[in-house]
Design a protein around this motif. Sequence first.
Motif, PDB file in Angstrom:
ATOM      1  N   UNK A 634       0.769  -1.052   0.143  1.00  0.00           N
ATOM      2  CA  UNK A 634       0.053   0.039  -0.014  1.00  0.00           C
ATOM      3  C   UNK A 634       0.964   1.086  -0.032  1.00  0.00           C
ATOM      4  N   UNK A 635       0.247   2.170  -0.877  1.00  0.00           N
ATOM      5  CA  UNK A 635       0.903   3.675  -0.666  1.00  0.00           C
ATOM      6  C   UNK A 635      -0.063   4.593  -0.190  1.00  0.00           C
ATOM      7  N   UNK A 636       0.060   5.328   0.889  1.00  0.00           N
ATOM      8  CA  UNK A 636      -0.809   6.273   1.546  1.00  0.00           C
ATOM      9  C   UNK A 636       0.021   7.771   1.617  1.00  0.00           C
ATOM     10  N   UNK A 637      -0.847   8.717   1.109  1.00  0.00           N
ATOM     11  CA  UNK A 637      -0.511  10.071   1.265  1.00  0.00           C
ATOM     12  C   UNK A 637      -1.734  10.824   1.645  1.00  0.00           C
ATOM     13  N   UNK A 638      -2.064  10.921   2.680  1.00  0.00           N
ATOM     14  CA  UNK A 638      -3.355  11.425   3.244  1.00  0.00           C
ATOM     15  C   UNK A 638      -3.377  13.080   2.904  1.00  0.00           C
ATOM     16  N   UNK A 639      -4.762  13.268   2.483  1.00  0.00           N
ATOM     17  CA  UNK A 639      -4.976  14.794   2.027  1.00  0.00           C
ATOM     18  C   UNK A 639      -4.972  15.581   3.367  1.00  0.00           C
ATOM     19  N   UNK A 640      -5.119  14.934   4.411  1.00  0.00           N
ATOM     20  CA  UNK A 640      -5.052  15.871   5.757  1.00  0.00           C
ATOM     21  C   UNK A 640      -3.732  16.344   6.318  1.00  0.00           C
ATOM     22  N   UNK A 641      -2.825  15.500   5.697  1.00  0.00           N
ATOM     23  CA  UNK A 641      -1.187  15.873   6.137  1.00  0.00           C
ATOM     24  C   UNK A 641      -0.362  15.970   4.814  1.00  0.00           C
ATOM     25  N   UNK A 642      -0.762  17.082   4.169  1.00  0.00           N
ATOM     26  CA  UNK A 642       0.175  17.134   2.822  1.00  0.00           C
ATOM     27  C   UNK A 642       1.545  16.993   3.117  1.00  0.00           C
ATOM     28  N   UNK A 643       2.279  16.524   2.336  1.00  0.00           N
ATOM     29  CA  UNK A 643       3.765  16.242   2.576  1.00  0.00           C
ATOM     30  C   UNK A 643       4.003  14.760   3.347  1.00  0.00           C
ATOM     31  N   UNK A 644       3.039  14.386   3.958  1.00  0.00           N
ATOM     32  CA  UNK A 644       3.182  12.701   4.405  1.00  0.00           C
ATOM     33  C   UNK A 644       2.975  11.550   3.322  1.00  0.00           C
ATOM     34  N   UNK A 645       4.092  10.656   3.309  1.00  0.00           N
ATOM     35  CA  UNK A 645       3.635   9.674   2.420  1.00  0.00           C
ATOM     36  C   UNK A 645       4.164   8.332   3.213  1.00  0.00           C
ATOM     37  N   UNK A 646       3.343   7.083   3.178  1.00  0.00           N
ATOM     38  CA  UNK A 646       3.670   5.949   3.570  1.00  0.00           C
ATOM     39  C   UNK A 646       3.704   5.012   2.838  1.00  0.00           C
ATOM     40  N   UNK A 647       4.540   4.094   2.674  1.00  0.00           N
ATOM     41  CA  UNK A 647       4.699   2.813   1.776  1.00  0.00           C
ATOM     42  C   UNK A 647       5.138   1.651   2.468  1.00  0.00           C
ATOM     43  N   UNK A 648       4.148   0.358   2.304  1.00  0.00           N
ATOM     44  CA  UNK A 648       4.538  -0.921   3.181  1.00  0.00           C
ATOM     45  C   UNK A 648       4.477  -1.974   1.960  1.00  0.00           C
ATOM     46  N   UNK A 649       5.096  -2.808   1.791  1.00  0.00           N
ATOM     47  CA  UNK A 649       5.233  -3.915   0.825  1.00  0.00           C
ATOM     48  C   UNK A 649       5.636  -5.228   1.682  1.00  0.00           C
ATOM     49  N   UNK A 650       4.835  -6.284   1.328  1.00  0.00           N
ATOM     50  CA  UNK A 650       5.112  -7.593   1.810  1.00  0.00           C
ATOM     51  C   UNK A 650       5.683  -8.173   0.421  1.00  0.00           C
ATOM     52  N   UNK A 651       6.515  -9.084   0.447  1.00  0.00           N
ATOM     53  CA  UNK A 651       6.851  -9.929  -0.664  1.00  0.00           C
ATOM     54  C   UNK A 651       7.261 -11.246  -0.417  1.00  0.00           C
ATOM     55  N   UNK A 652       7.267 -12.015  -1.605  1.00  0.00           N
ATOM     56  CA  UNK A 652       7.372 -13.434  -1.148  1.00  0.00           C
ATOM     57  C   UNK A 652       8.421 -13.976  -2.524  1.00  0.00           C
ATOM     58  N   UNK A 653       9.361 -14.489  -2.143  1.00  0.00           N
ATOM     59  CA  UNK A 653       9.961 -15.419  -3.429  1.00  0.00           C
ATOM     60  C   UNK A 653      10.367 -16.814  -3.076  1.00  0.00           C
ATOM     61  N   UNK A 654       9.999 -17.472  -4.218  1.00  0.00           N
ATOM     62  CA  UNK A 654      10.306 -19.034  -4.156  1.00  0.00           C
ATOM     63  C   UNK A 654      11.326 -19.265  -5.286  1.00  0.00           C
ATOM     64  N   UNK A 655      12.616 -19.337  -4.972  1.00  0.00           N
ATOM     65  CA  UNK A 655      13.522 -19.456  -5.819  1.00  0.00           C
ATOM     66  C   UNK A 655      14.041 -21.140  -5.904  1.00  0.00           C
ATOM     67  N   UNK A 656      13.868 -21.555  -7.141  1.00  0.00           N
ATOM     68  CA  UNK A 656      14.349 -22.819  -7.227  1.00  0.00           C
ATOM     69  C   UNK A 656      15.621 -23.304  -8.165  1.00  0.00           C
ATOM     70  N   UNK A 657      16.211 -24.464  -7.993  1.00  0.00           N
ATOM     71  CA  UNK A 657      17.228 -24.652  -8.951  1.00  0.00           C
ATOM     72  C   UNK A 657      18.327 -23.560  -9.021  1.00  0.00           C
ATOM     73  N   UNK A 658      18.420 -22.738  -7.916  1.00  0.00           N
ATOM     74  CA  UNK A 658      19.285 -21.727  -7.698  1.00  0.00           C
ATOM     75  C   UNK A 658      20.979 -21.829  -7.915  1.00  0.00           C
ATOM     76  N   UNK A 659      21.312 -21.313  -8.634  1.00  0.00           N
ATOM     77  CA  UNK A 659      22.929 -21.420  -8.650  1.00  0.00           C
ATOM     78  C   UNK A 659      23.664 -20.623  -7.675  1.00  0.00           C
ATOM     79  N   UNK A 660      24.575 -21.264  -7.126  1.00  0.00           N
ATOM     80  CA  UNK A 660      25.241 -20.598  -5.798  1.00  0.00           C
ATOM     81  C   UNK A 660      26.831 -21.377  -5.792  1.00  0.00           C
ATOM     82  N   UNK A 661      27.437 -20.766  -4.863  1.00  0.00           N
ATOM     83  CA  UNK A 661      28.664 -21.201  -4.505  1.00  0.00           C
ATOM     84  C   UNK A 661      28.853 -21.447  -3.120  1.00  0.00           C
TER      85      UNK A 661
END
Length: 880
Positions: A634-661
């Motif tokens: 979500x991204x939130x920029x309330x009209x009652x508080x000009x200049x305020x911005x809030x952002x939050x993200x949940x992410x999920x990664x399922x990485x298979x056959x990954x190359x690494x050392x």
Amino acid sequence: MIALDRSKISFVALCASAVSALTIPSIAQAQDAASTPAEPATQAGAPIAETIVVTGTRIKGIAPTGSPVIGLGRADIEATGASTTTEILSQLPQVFNLGASEANYGAANNQSANVTLGTGINLRGLGTESTLTLLDGRRLPSSGTQAQFFDPSVIPSMAVERIEVLADGGSGIYGSDAVGGVVNIMLRKLDGAEFEGRYGFAGDMDEYKFGGAIGKNWGSGSLTVSGEYIKRSNLKAADRSFYTDDLRPYGGTDQRSTFSNPGNILVNGTSYAIPTGQNGTGLTPGDFQAGTVNRESRYLGTDALPEQERYSFAAVAEQDVNSWLSLNAQGFIAHRRGTFANAAPTATLNVTSANPFFVDPSNSGADSVQVQYSFLDDLGNSVRRSTQDVIFITGGPHAELGGGWSADAFFSYGEDRERSGALQVNNSALAAALADTNPDTAFNPFGDGSNTNPGTLQTLIGEFRVDTNYRMQEYGVAADGPLFTIPGGDVKVALGASRQEITFINLTPLPANGHRAINSMSGELFVPIVGADNAGPFMEELNVSAAVRYDDYSDIGSTTNPKLGVTWKPTSSLSIRGSYGKSFRAPTLSDTGSPFNTLADFTDVGGGTTRVLFLRGGKAGLQPEKATTWSVGMDYKPVFANGLSLSATYYNVDYTNRLATPGNDYLALTKEDILGSLITRNPTAAEVNAIQDAPGFVGVPEDPANIGAIVDGRKSNVGIVQTDGIEVIADYTWDSDWATFKVGANGAYILHFKQAITPDAPLIDIVNTINNPLQFQARAYAGIRKGGFSGTAYVNYTDGYDNNSVTPMQKVDSYTTVDLSLRYLVDGDSIFTRGLTFTLDVTDAFDANPPYVSNGTIAFDSNVVNPTGRKIAIGVRKSF
């Protein structure tokens, strides 16, 4: 609910205290920097107005649907106090200092493939090879001996107008490598000029930076040329107390090497320390004591940070041909030189009785003895000298076709040439010198210091070179525009096709040549289901996007990767978004290339060391990586508080056959419960000799009886990585009668980072363990702008973690630093003062002591702590 421990609570309190400090626009902004109060203008001319290319979509004029993008504008870049483009990006909590880094010249996380001392970007801890870096949407040539990363520092920071970070899977748009995310760098277009000079120092090292940008807009076109020169001296390990392998002052053990001068004689497994204060002549068994050991620090004469020198130039040009056709071109060229003093060469010498200085301390009549020996006094440190030359150019025509449609054709060419050489011992000359019966010319390993004829020593000097060429060219066509109109707005589409050709040439140490061709097709659809004309309660806007990309590789087959996105605005202040996609990363040409194997000392269980036959380099039969990524936020920029911005993200990664050392780690033996399939304990003589006698072995072959293990540090399809986390960005700017204030923070919290070495192995959560992603990183800021003065205070926090490489497990403390950035714009009426800005930047202002880490043979963790410490930089910038 997520429980925050005391270290997180302390950080929150620290952030709150920073409100009384000073700030200007920060790199933690999620919104477009142009929409927030900026630093006072410092140029007589101005950036040329243009349509911003938004990362995450190929459709012009829309924002990416469903994905978070962090935008860093020019004001943010100038406010950071960073010297290079890479340093700017490294301040983001979403970027982890794991993998290729100039400060991490070791084996962990494949850092040792970075012989030219670059630094890659690693989003969400998934690896530098899983982060795609672009220049205005175009792929860039890869760096490193395995072509596994791109170092943005080769692009002059003076040339950069904007950086966008898509912290989301992007293969459905951009193809391979965009698993952790995408970094898109956009160049400046000026109508005017700007020049900058800066000097920084940090105790025993200093840095000079000079740069400039000149641009002209003549109405139908424009040209901007930028350049930058940076030179930084080396930082000696001896100048930092925590660069030590004698950990006893910290309550640890003595990890100094037994490969020393004077050395240690081994007879039937018993060690005899060679006496000090003598020249190796006339020694008798009575001069030795069984069970004694000499030790020598690996860090004598070494560097903590290399000397770096960079020249870089960039240019961007546009020209209208007529009312509907224009031409564009841009690119850069860079040269980087680095010098890094590594540890001195060491070896286990097999000395026979033919050597005129031979002594058997056991007095058992042995015909030969072995000597653990350091060549520090004979040959000095193994100094690596490297150069990197990079060139990239892209351009083509752009046509406005009418009806909102446009088309582009492009051609790109990039080349990365890396040359690196370091001192190594000439094995055949050493064998001859040890077998020489003439005391005037034979090699004498039994003294204290250097006791061998200088002419003989000259014959021992060899060089280990790693020279590579990476070339890429890409050409393609694309078109985008509206298909039809629905109540929510125009349904738009983008279509594209391209061909990429890559050549990777490994000139040394093992010549190899690889070539790959990739044919690609892509499509993207944007559907505005709800817009201004059909909005309703809790439904002001609803957009859906779908993208798909097909890539056909000449050597590994084809792949199809989709991506879906949705953005819903229930009110004008709140946006809720989500994305889902498939990502793909192909093995690089060097991943499947020639191996090279060597001998090394590995830290073993209990704190001792074991001699290891270390397998590295390429490996045949590797398979591509695949990932499923999704996020909600979500991204939130309330009209009652000009200049305020809030952002939050949940992410999920399922990485298979990954190359690494996973085995490319000098602590591998301490993780045998995890890496057991890559470790062979007590190998047979036949197994050892088969590797030492085969092409690709680098070093002095040793008696198989000395080899306690074989460790496979080559690339492998290690199985699975599953990670998820939460990222939060907050920013608040407000004006008072006296000044403009700004506070905010950017934090990344990894909930899990689970890894399985093979598909059948159990998933183990490795978050917050040594050499792996930290659970929590954050950067807070606060401050003021008044008139021509502006200032910034940044608080940087990295989480405490578990050092599970030692027994008992060590709890490592969190680490907090404070940076300050002050600016004063004179901007007077004369030509000398107009657009004149003075700058003062202090990194790690309180010179925070790094937490002690029993980290193999060192007392701190360079993945977390920058060894530079407090750095002060003063500068001046002048615009015309």
